[in-house]
Design a protein around this motif. Structure first.
Motif, PDB file in Angstrom:
ATOM      1  N   ARG A 117       6.835  -3.077  -1.172  1.00 22.15           N
ATOM      2  CA  ARG A 117       6.510  -2.927  -2.582  1.00 22.15           C
ATOM      3  C   ARG A 117       5.853  -1.563  -2.846  1.00 22.15           C
ATOM      4  O   ARG A 117       6.208  -0.857  -3.780  1.00 22.15           O
ATOM      5  CB  ARG A 117       5.582  -4.051  -3.039  1.00 22.15           C
ATOM      6  N   GLU A 118       4.928  -1.169  -1.980  1.00 30.21           N
ATOM      7  CA  GLU A 118       4.256   0.128  -2.132  1.00 30.21           C
ATOM      8  C   GLU A 118       5.232   1.280  -1.920  1.00 30.21           C
ATOM      9  O   GLU A 118       5.185   2.279  -2.637  1.00 30.21           O
ATOM     10  CB  GLU A 118       3.071   0.236  -1.165  1.00 30.21           C
ATOM     11  N   ARG A 121       7.324   1.633  -5.078  1.00 30.28           N
ATOM     12  CA  ARG A 121       6.548   2.282  -6.143  1.00 30.28           C
ATOM     13  C   ARG A 121       6.428   3.782  -5.906  1.00 30.28           C
ATOM     14  O   ARG A 121       6.539   4.572  -6.843  1.00 30.28           O
ATOM     15  CB  ARG A 121       5.163   1.655  -6.245  1.00 30.28           C
ATOM     16  N   ALA A 124       9.748   5.381  -6.719  1.00 28.69           N
ATOM     17  CA  ALA A 124       9.957   5.400  -8.171  1.00 28.69           C
ATOM     18  C   ALA A 124       9.074   6.467  -8.823  1.00 28.69           C
ATOM     19  O   ALA A 124       9.538   7.210  -9.697  1.00 28.69           O
ATOM     20  CB  ALA A 124       9.656   4.021  -8.763  1.00 28.69           C
ATOM     21  N   ARG A 125       7.832   6.565  -8.391  1.00 24.93           N
ATOM     22  CA  ARG A 125       6.904   7.563  -8.939  1.00 24.93           C
ATOM     23  C   ARG A 125       7.425   8.967  -8.655  1.00 24.93           C
ATOM     24  O   ARG A 125       7.426   9.835  -9.543  1.00 24.93           O
ATOM     25  CB  ARG A 125       5.518   7.366  -8.316  1.00 24.93           C
TER      26      ARG A 125
END
Length: 135
Positions: A117-118, A121, A124-125
């Protein structure tokens, strides 16, 4: 959570009805390998019990009756494919896994899910910010 999981798995009396699981299972969804005589199948270990596992192979489904070895983290279990359909297959182990190994893999799965999950993210960032750094 581990206490509740342990109680659920330990309190199950192991009686099975026809065409049903004999033991409680834990949901995992972690990468694994199924080693067959025809080659190695990379797969996702969907769920696991002391007596068997459900797998989602990345390639072709193994044929029912095929013997193989499931490898995932600290687990290595010999077994036979009991069913194979709808992109999934079920493996029945030759010998029961220790309950502690199942619980340990559940903890690994929790950490794996959080890490994935991290990573998602962060990717995506970086994409939103136009970063050219590959992750």
């Amino acid at each position: 959570m581990a206490g509740k999981l342990f109680q659920t798995l330990a309190s199950h009396n192991g009686t099975a009805t026809p065409h049903r699981r004999g033991e409680a299972r834990v949901r995992l969804h972690v990468p694994a390998r199924l080693i067959l005589l025809t080659g190695v199948q990379h797969c996702m270990l969907e769920d696991l019990s002391v007596t068997g596992a459900a797998l989602i192979p990345k390639d072709a489904l193994p044929v029912e009756g095929t013997a193989g070895i499931l490898q995932c983290e600290n687990i290595e279990a010999f077994g036979t494919v009991q069913w194979s359909r709808y992109g999934r297959c079920g493996l029945l182990f030759d010998e029961r896994l220790p309950l502690a190994s199942v619980i340990s893999l559940r903890h690994f799965a929790d950490a794996y899910e959080n890490n994935e999950r991290e990573n998602f993210r962060a990717r995506a960032r970086a994409w939103v910010q136009g970063s050219t750094r590959h992750m």
